[in-house]
Design an enzyme around this catalytic site. Structure first.
Site, PDB file in Angstrom:
ATOM      1  N   ILE A  31       0.824  -1.205   0.000  1.00 14.21           N
ATOM      2  CA  ILE A  31       0.000   0.000   0.000  1.00 14.21           C
ATOM      3  C   ILE A  31       0.869   1.272   0.000  1.00 14.21           C
ATOM      4  O   ILE A  31       0.386   2.349  -0.378  1.00 14.21           O
ATOM      5  CB  ILE A  31      -0.954  -0.027   1.224  1.00 14.21           C
ATOM      6  CG1 ILE A  31      -2.180   0.817   0.984  1.00 14.21           C
ATOM      7  CG2 ILE A  31      -0.251   0.369   2.501  1.00 14.21           C
ATOM      8  CD1 ILE A  31      -3.300   0.550   1.989  1.00 14.21           C
ATOM      9  N   ASN A  85      11.545  -8.342   7.335  1.00 10.62           N
ATOM     10  CA  ASN A  85      11.950  -7.724   8.591  1.00 10.62           C
ATOM     11  C   ASN A  85      11.426  -8.567   9.755  1.00 10.62           C
ATOM     12  O   ASN A  85      10.278  -9.015   9.725  1.00 10.62           O
ATOM     13  CB  ASN A  85      11.392  -6.297   8.671  1.00 10.62           C
ATOM     14  CG  ASN A  85      11.926  -5.415   7.543  1.00 10.62           C
ATOM     15  OD1 ASN A  85      13.104  -5.471   7.208  1.00 10.62           O
ATOM     16  ND2 ASN A  85      11.058  -4.614   6.943  1.00 10.62           N
ATOM     17  N   GLY A  91      12.350  -3.168  11.746  1.00 11.58           N
ATOM     18  CA  GLY A  91      11.348  -2.456  10.959  1.00 11.58           C
ATOM     19  C   GLY A  91      10.080  -3.239  10.669  1.00 11.58           C
ATOM     20  O   GLY A  91       9.285  -2.832   9.821  1.00 11.58           O
ATOM     21  N   GLN A  92       9.879  -4.367  11.363  1.00 13.97           N
ATOM     22  CA  GLN A  92       8.641  -5.123  11.130  1.00 13.97           C
ATOM     23  C   GLN A  92       7.463  -4.390  11.763  1.00 13.97           C
ATOM     24  O   GLN A  92       7.453  -4.124  12.969  1.00 13.97           O
ATOM     25  CB  GLN A  92       8.738  -6.540  11.717  1.00 13.97           C
ATOM     26  CG  GLN A  92       7.496  -7.390  11.406  1.00 13.97           C
ATOM     27  CD  GLN A  92       7.602  -8.825  11.908  1.00 13.97           C
ATOM     28  OE1 GLN A  92       8.496  -9.172  12.682  1.00 13.97           O
ATOM     29  NE2 GLN A  92       6.671  -9.657  11.471  1.00 13.97           N
ATOM     30  N   HIS A  98       5.932 -11.931   6.021  1.00 14.57           N
ATOM     31  CA  HIS A  98       5.784 -11.405   4.660  1.00 14.57           C
ATOM     32  C   HIS A  98       7.150 -11.146   4.080  1.00 14.57           C
ATOM     33  O   HIS A  98       8.078 -10.755   4.785  1.00 14.57           O
ATOM     34  CB  HIS A  98       4.931 -10.131   4.622  1.00 14.57           C
ATOM     35  CG  HIS A  98       5.344  -9.071   5.600  1.00 14.57           C
ATOM     36  ND1 HIS A  98       5.041  -9.158   6.942  1.00 14.57           N
ATOM     37  CD2 HIS A  98       6.034  -7.922   5.443  1.00 14.57           C
ATOM     38  CE1 HIS A  98       5.515  -8.090   7.566  1.00 14.57           C
ATOM     39  NE2 HIS A  98       6.144  -7.332   6.683  1.00 14.57           N
ATOM     40  N   HIS A 100       8.923  -8.858   1.246  1.00 13.68           N
ATOM     41  CA  HIS A 100       8.832  -7.732   0.327  1.00 13.68           C
ATOM     42  C   HIS A 100       9.603  -8.103  -0.935  1.00 13.68           C
ATOM     43  O   HIS A 100      10.727  -8.613  -0.843  1.00 13.68           O
ATOM     44  CB  HIS A 100       9.513  -6.494   0.908  1.00 13.68           C
ATOM     45  CG  HIS A 100       8.914  -5.950   2.172  1.00 13.68           C
ATOM     46  ND1 HIS A 100       8.112  -4.844   2.182  1.00 13.68           N
ATOM     47  CD2 HIS A 100       9.030  -6.341   3.465  1.00 13.68           C
ATOM     48  CE1 HIS A 100       7.757  -4.557   3.432  1.00 13.68           C
ATOM     49  NE2 HIS A 100       8.304  -5.457   4.232  1.00 13.68           N
TER      50      HIS A 100
HETATM   51  P1  AMP Z   1       6.960  -4.425   7.495  1.00 18.82           P
HETATM   52  O1  AMP Z   1       7.014  -2.969   7.927  1.00 18.82           O
HETATM   53  O2  AMP Z   1       8.259  -4.998   7.041  1.00 18.82           O
HETATM   54  O3  AMP Z   1       6.284  -5.262   8.561  1.00 18.82           O
HETATM   55  O4  AMP Z   1       6.026  -4.459   6.210  1.00 18.82           O
HETATM   56  C1  AMP Z   1       4.651  -4.261   6.280  1.00 18.82           C
HETATM   57  C2  AMP Z   1       4.242  -3.674   4.974  1.00 18.82           C
HETATM   58  O5  AMP Z   1       2.851  -3.810   4.842  1.00 18.82           O
HETATM   59  C3  AMP Z   1       4.562  -2.175   4.818  1.00 18.82           C
HETATM   60  O6  AMP Z   1       5.429  -1.993   3.705  1.00 18.82           O
HETATM   61  C4  AMP Z   1       3.201  -1.543   4.603  1.00 18.82           C
HETATM   62  O7  AMP Z   1       3.219  -0.487   3.658  1.00 18.82           O
HETATM   63  C5  AMP Z   1       2.377  -2.721   4.109  1.00 18.82           C
HETATM   64  N1  AMP Z   1       0.946  -2.642   4.363  1.00 18.82           N
HETATM   65  C6  AMP Z   1       0.314  -2.293   5.509  1.00 18.82           C
HETATM   66  N2  AMP Z   1      -1.009  -2.370   5.363  1.00 18.82           N
HETATM   67  C7  AMP Z   1      -1.241  -2.781   4.087  1.00 18.82           C
HETATM   68  C8  AMP Z   1      -2.417  -3.043   3.317  1.00 18.82           C
HETATM   69  N3  AMP Z   1      -3.650  -2.913   3.843  1.00 18.82           N
HETATM   70  N4  AMP Z   1      -2.265  -3.438   2.035  1.00 18.82           N
HETATM   71  C9  AMP Z   1      -1.036  -3.568   1.504  1.00 18.82           C
HETATM   72  N5  AMP Z   1       0.105  -3.350   2.175  1.00 18.82           N
HETATM   73  C10 AMP Z   1       0.016  -2.948   3.449  1.00 18.82           C
END
Ligand code: AMP
Ligand code: ZN
Length: 112
Positions: A31, A85, A91-92, A98, A100
């Site tokens: 997002i 992460n 940075g998680q 997940h 990236h």
């Molecule tokens: P992290 O910060 O490594 O845990 O990654 C979480 C990721 O999820 C971040 O890059 C956010 O931008 C992404 N994110 C959070 N909410 C959503 C959502 N509803 N749809 C798509 N991505 C999201």
């Protein structure tokens, strides 16, 4: 897990911009993209992070990497970065495993 954002996305309860889906995993656009191509690949089952990978769920994680390789090929990505992460300091922000997948710009090393 009932109160987990990515479990809700995996269940279709919260919409996402899907890149790929099968019975074990879902790939969708981030997002808040940090590169021209930035999607996430998650297991449908709740796994908190890489720190919770074990012999029981390792096949799902291996499957996710086959999906990453295949989707990257399908999208014509020549070079890309796969990042996961683990924990707040790294940075998680979402406590559901997940990966990236980032591509389309020069990247620096070491990461910030
Ligand atoms: P992290 O910060 O490594 O845990 O990654 C979480 C990721 O999820 C971040 O890059 C956010 O931008 C992404 N994110 C959070 N909410 C959503 C959502 N509803 N749809 C798509 N991505 C999201
Ligand atoms: Zn979850």
């Amino acid at each position: 897990m009932s109160d987990c954002l990515f479990c809700k996305i995996a269940a279709g309860e919260i919409p996402s911009s899907k890149v790929y889906e099968d019975e074990k995993c879902l790939a969708f656009h981030d997002i808040d993209p940090q590169a021209p191509t930035h999607f996430l690949v998650i297991p449908k089952e709740h796994i908190g992070s890489v720190a919770e990978v074990n012999e029981d769920n390792a096949a799902t994680v291996a499957h996710i990497f086959t999906v990453i390789a295949r989707e990257a090929k399908r999208l014509g990505l020549q070079s890309y970065r796969v990042v996961s992460n683990i924990g707040e300091q790294a940075g998680q922000s979402v406590p559901h495993l997940h990966f990236h997948v980032l591509a389309g710009r020069d990247m620096t090393w070491p990461p910030g």
